[in-house]
Design a protein around this motif. Sequence first.
Motif, mmCIF file in Angstrom:
data_model
loop_
_atom_site.group_PDB
_atom_site.id
_atom_site.type_symbol
_atom_site.label_atom_id
_atom_site.label_comp_id
_atom_site.label_asym_id
_atom_site.label_seq_id
_atom_site.Cartn_x
_atom_site.Cartn_y
_atom_site.Cartn_z
ATOM 1 N N ALA A 169 77.176 38.456 51.887
ATOM 2 C CA ALA A 169 77.587 37.142 51.391
ATOM 3 C C ALA A 169 76.729 36.076 52.058
ATOM 4 O O ALA A 169 76.187 36.282 53.156
ATOM 5 C CB ALA A 169 79.067 36.899 51.698
ATOM 6 N N THR A 182 81.721 30.139 43.955
ATOM 7 C CA THR A 182 82.594 31.313 44.124
ATOM 8 C C THR A 182 81.777 32.589 44.326
ATOM 9 O O THR A 182 82.247 33.540 44.931
ATOM 10 C CB THR A 182 83.516 31.487 42.910
ATOM 11 O OG1 THR A 182 82.704 31.569 41.722
ATOM 12 C CG2 THR A 182 84.468 30.301 42.791
ATOM 13 N N GLU A 183 80.571 32.617 43.802
ATOM 14 C CA GLU A 183 79.602 33.676 44.070
ATOM 15 C C GLU A 183 78.227 33.107 43.795
ATOM 16 O O GLU A 183 78.095 32.044 43.178
ATOM 17 C CB GLU A 183 79.863 34.925 43.222
ATOM 18 C CG GLU A 183 79.721 34.722 41.738
ATOM 19 C CD GLU A 183 79.876 36.038 40.970
ATOM 20 O OE1 GLU A 183 80.264 37.042 41.576
ATOM 21 O OE2 GLU A 183 79.568 36.046 39.763
ATOM 22 N N ARG A 245 80.302 40.064 54.457
ATOM 23 C CA ARG A 245 81.477 39.194 54.420
ATOM 24 C C ARG A 245 82.627 39.786 55.239
ATOM 25 O O ARG A 245 83.462 39.048 55.762
ATOM 26 C CB ARG A 245 81.917 38.930 52.985
ATOM 27 C CG ARG A 245 82.567 40.091 52.267
ATOM 28 C CD ARG A 245 82.879 39.752 50.828
ATOM 29 N NE ARG A 245 83.653 40.820 50.187
ATOM 30 C CZ ARG A 245 83.595 41.095 48.894
ATOM 31 N NH1 ARG A 245 82.784 40.401 48.092
ATOM 32 N NH2 ARG A 245 84.332 42.067 48.386
ATOM 33 N N PRO A 262 80.233 35.318 48.239
ATOM 34 C CA PRO A 262 79.707 36.658 47.936
ATOM 35 C C PRO A 262 78.431 36.593 47.097
ATOM 36 O O PRO A 262 78.288 35.753 46.199
ATOM 37 C CB PRO A 262 80.843 37.308 47.147
ATOM 38 C CG PRO A 262 82.073 36.540 47.525
ATOM 39 C CD PRO A 262 81.614 35.134 47.754
ATOM 40 N N ARG A 264 76.162 38.114 44.189
ATOM 41 C CA ARG A 264 76.474 38.872 42.979
ATOM 42 C C ARG A 264 75.477 40.011 42.738
ATOM 43 O O ARG A 264 75.696 40.850 41.871
ATOM 44 C CB ARG A 264 76.498 37.948 41.754
ATOM 45 C CG ARG A 264 75.163 37.347 41.374
ATOM 46 C CD ARG A 264 75.240 36.644 40.017
ATOM 47 N NE ARG A 264 76.126 35.506 40.067
ATOM 48 C CZ ARG A 264 75.720 34.238 40.219
ATOM 49 N NH1 ARG A 264 74.412 33.975 40.341
ATOM 50 N NH2 ARG A 264 76.560 33.250 40.249
#
Length: 299
Positions: A169, A182-183, A245, A262, A264
Amino acid sequence: MWQIDQVTLRLFIAVCEEGTIARAAEREFIAPSAVSRRLADLEALVEVALLLRSQRGVRATAAGEALLRHARLIMRGHERLQAELSEYAAGARGHVRVLANVSSMVEFLPEALSVFLKANPRIRVDVEERVSAEIVRGLEEGVADLGICRDVVPMGSLDVLPYRSDHLALIVPRDHALAGETEIGFEQTLAFEHLGLSSNASVNALMQRIALEKGGELNYRTYVSTFDAAYRFIQAGLAVAILPREAVSRHAADEYGLAVIPLRDAWAQRRFVICMRDRHALTLTATHLLDHLLSTRTA
């Protein structure tokens, strides 16, 4: 059949490691003439030259290198036998040596060992931190019973079992421009200077290669040796970092004001393995620990 005694093996190892008979003799507290005599008798016994001698000292021949590998294994095995018998004499049930990489020691190994040791208070487990390539080498040389490392390094002839996974992450301060994502894709991070973990050489090299493949460049501002140091550098806004993470606990994220985003990318999921020289040759104590670790593995 050859019968090479342990004193001769120890002296041969010392000569190979020290590079001269004089230094080996000093290290082993024995006369140089006695060392030379032992080596000459050894070469006569095996009927092949084991050392190349010159004015600069000595070095092993190809046959000598083969003997050196086996001699180290034999001597370490003898030392381990003595240590394990001493543990039994002292009332302990056994002793297991584990080599583990830094990620496993931060993410899950302490908790797994804590459960095991509470259930087996008379078993001693020694853990030494090494990078994955050195773990494989250490197991091949017989310095440990079990290793926990990444599956990306060549394993040679070791027995290897799948163990756990983690996920990379992007770690940034909570006021960073990317903190609300969010990613994120790895290529989006290339616009920022990165912080590297010096113990994470394999993933650093992987990311640099991927950056080049994507037509970008991964710029490392600096390297640190611990996760705590990384958190402090990120908190100060000096760089961003790509870390597992699972290594950034909620407590650490809150304490240092970090956002964990995170990646992807498919390669961001990484795998741990447990490796050993020969699963069927493990001591009962090491097998007991191995079974416990495997019972806690995750996908």
